[in-house]
Design a protein around this motif. Structure first.
Motif, mmCIF file in Angstrom:
data_model
loop_
_atom_site.group_PDB
_atom_site.id
_atom_site.type_symbol
_atom_site.label_atom_id
_atom_site.label_comp_id
_atom_site.label_asym_id
_atom_site.label_seq_id
_atom_site.Cartn_x
_atom_site.Cartn_y
_atom_site.Cartn_z
ATOM 1 N N LEU A 139 0.831 -1.204 0.000
ATOM 2 C CA LEU A 139 0.000 0.000 0.000
ATOM 3 C C LEU A 139 0.866 1.256 0.000
ATOM 4 O O LEU A 139 1.736 1.434 0.859
ATOM 5 N N PHE A 140 0.584 2.122 -0.965
ATOM 6 C CA PHE A 140 1.307 3.379 -1.153
ATOM 7 C C PHE A 140 0.331 4.544 -1.005
ATOM 8 O O PHE A 140 -0.877 4.364 -1.117
ATOM 9 N N GLN A 141 0.887 5.738 -0.791
ATOM 10 C CA GLN A 141 0.106 6.977 -0.813
ATOM 11 C C GLN A 141 0.855 8.010 -1.651
ATOM 12 O O GLN A 141 2.096 8.040 -1.619
ATOM 13 N N PRO A 142 0.114 8.862 -2.376
ATOM 14 C CA PRO A 142 0.774 9.925 -3.142
ATOM 15 C C PRO A 142 1.607 10.808 -2.213
ATOM 16 O O PRO A 142 1.170 11.176 -1.129
ATOM 17 N N GLY A 143 2.817 11.121 -2.636
ATOM 18 C CA GLY A 143 3.692 11.979 -1.858
ATOM 19 C C GLY A 143 4.407 11.276 -0.725
ATOM 20 O O GLY A 143 5.379 11.785 -0.175
ATOM 21 N N ARG A 144 3.946 10.104 -0.344
ATOM 22 C CA ARG A 144 4.543 9.347 0.759
ATOM 23 C C ARG A 144 5.249 8.097 0.264
ATOM 24 O O ARG A 144 6.210 7.642 0.858
ATOM 25 N N GLY A 145 4.771 7.551 -0.825
ATOM 26 C CA GLY A 145 5.334 6.311 -1.336
ATOM 27 C C GLY A 145 4.882 5.121 -0.521
ATOM 28 O O GLY A 145 3.753 5.081 -0.023
ATOM 29 N N ASP A 146 5.774 4.156 -0.354
ATOM 30 C CA ASP A 146 5.464 2.929 0.371
ATOM 31 C C ASP A 146 5.191 3.253 1.835
ATOM 32 O O ASP A 146 6.011 3.864 2.511
ATOM 33 N N THR A 147 4.016 2.838 2.304
ATOM 34 C CA THR A 147 3.630 3.101 3.698
ATOM 35 C C THR A 147 4.064 1.981 4.640
ATOM 36 O O THR A 147 3.867 2.098 5.848
ATOM 37 N N TYR A 148 4.599 0.895 4.103
ATOM 38 C CA TYR A 148 4.955 -0.314 4.840
ATOM 39 C C TYR A 148 3.730 -1.057 5.356
ATOM 40 O O TYR A 148 3.847 -1.970 6.160
ATOM 41 N N LEU A 149 2.552 -0.659 4.881
ATOM 42 C CA LEU A 149 1.332 -1.414 5.151
ATOM 43 C C LEU A 149 1.139 -2.409 4.018
ATOM 44 O O LEU A 149 1.393 -2.084 2.847
ATOM 45 N N ARG A 150 0.662 -3.580 4.342
ATOM 46 C CA ARG A 150 0.466 -4.644 3.361
ATOM 47 C C ARG A 150 -0.895 -5.302 3.574
ATOM 48 O O ARG A 150 -1.411 -5.348 4.688
ATOM 49 N N ILE A 151 -1.426 -5.828 2.491
ATOM 50 C CA ILE A 151 -2.502 -6.818 2.567
ATOM 51 C C ILE A 151 -1.825 -8.095 2.124
ATOM 52 O O ILE A 151 -1.337 -8.189 0.992
ATOM 53 N N HIS A 152 -1.732 -9.073 3.017
ATOM 54 C CA HIS A 152 -0.868 -10.215 2.742
ATOM 55 C C HIS A 152 -1.484 -11.510 3.252
ATOM 56 O O HIS A 152 -2.523 -11.522 3.902
ATOM 57 N N GLY A 153 -0.793 -12.583 2.963
ATOM 58 C CA GLY A 153 -1.234 -13.897 3.399
ATOM 59 C C GLY A 153 -0.741 -14.233 4.788
ATOM 60 O O GLY A 153 0.103 -13.543 5.358
ATOM 61 N N THR A 154 -1.271 -15.316 5.316
ATOM 62 C CA THR A 154 -0.783 -15.860 6.590
ATOM 63 C C THR A 154 -1.065 -17.352 6.616
ATOM 64 O O THR A 154 -2.045 -17.817 6.024
ATOM 65 N N ASN A 155 -0.179 -18.076 7.291
ATOM 66 C CA ASN A 155 -0.435 -19.509 7.485
ATOM 67 C C ASN A 155 -1.014 -19.764 8.869
ATOM 68 O O ASN A 155 -0.981 -20.878 9.362
ATOM 69 N N SER A 156 -1.574 -18.701 9.489
ATOM 70 C CA SER A 156 -2.234 -18.821 10.800
ATOM 71 C C SER A 156 -3.699 -18.419 10.672
ATOM 72 O O SER A 156 -4.078 -17.296 11.020
ATOM 73 N N PRO A 157 -4.565 -19.304 10.164
ATOM 74 C CA PRO A 157 -5.967 -18.950 9.961
ATOM 75 C C PRO A 157 -6.672 -18.504 11.234
ATOM 76 O O PRO A 157 -7.628 -17.748 11.186
ATOM 77 N N ARG A 158 -6.174 -18.929 12.394
ATOM 78 C CA ARG A 158 -6.820 -18.534 13.657
ATOM 79 C C ARG A 158 -6.740 -17.033 13.899
ATOM 80 O O ARG A 158 -7.471 -16.498 14.732
#
Length: 196
Positions: A139-158
């Protein structure tokens, strides 16, 4: 380039405060027989209003992420979200997509929990044991670039349906692959404010 004018025009500027009205309630829930056997599985839903296609809308209060497919239709995913104090609402865009991404904890993560993250300060290669899982949307924002926020996977469904992450949103590895394949680069992403 996404601009402030673009966000205002699409309603995103105000959406960082409260969820879009179309997501306040789904107009039509799937029939009980249409509900997937897996409660975490993606489900096509009809919303209470129209949303442009190829947008991600996430409501941390219901632990649901919606990928709009046009009109009043969306694919609904179950997610885990950032824990209190680390979740960041706002308007973003998908600036990068990676399969089996490598991962490096942020300096803030190392400072908060050195016993857990210091060992990975030089990074961890992608793979089944990597915290970002099978796929990641950056996830990026204009003027900020990479926010280090992600939508990602996990192998911990709990952890799906909980607020336990360092700010990112997570889906099971199986379902992040499904979302990843649908989402074009530069797609708008709206993370709504937590109210509870």
């Amino acid at each position: 380039m996404l601009t402030r004018r673009h966000f205002i025009a699409t309603g995103a500027f105000s959406s960082i405060l409260a969820a879009h009205p179309a997501f306040a309630q789904e107009a039509v829930e799937p029939a009980p027989s249409a509900e997937p056997a897996d409660p975490l599985a993606p489900t096509q839903v009809t919303l209470a209003g129209a949303i442009p296609a190829n947008q991600i809308h996430m409501d941390p209060n219901t632990f649901r992420l919606y990928f709009s497919v046009g009109g009043d239709q969306a694919i609904r995913y179950a997610v885990g979200v950032g824990r209190p104090g680390l979740y960041e609402p706002g308007a973003f865009f998908v600036g990068a997509k990676k399969e089996w991404p490598s991962w490096t904890p942020t300096p803030d993560m190392i400072e908060r929990e050195p016993e857990k993250y210091k060992q990975y300060e030089d990074g961890m290669p992608g793979g089944p044991n990597n915290p970002l899982g099978a796929r990641a949307l950056y996830l990026f924002q204009p003027g900020r670039g990479d926010t280090y926020l992600r939508i990602h996977g996990t192998n911990s469904p709990r952890t799906i349906g909980t607020a336990v992450s360092n700010g990112c949103a997570r889906l099971t590895n199986e379902y992040i692959v499904d979302l990843y394949d649908r989402v074009p680069l530069r797609s708008n992403v709206f993370l709504y404010t937590r109210t509870g």
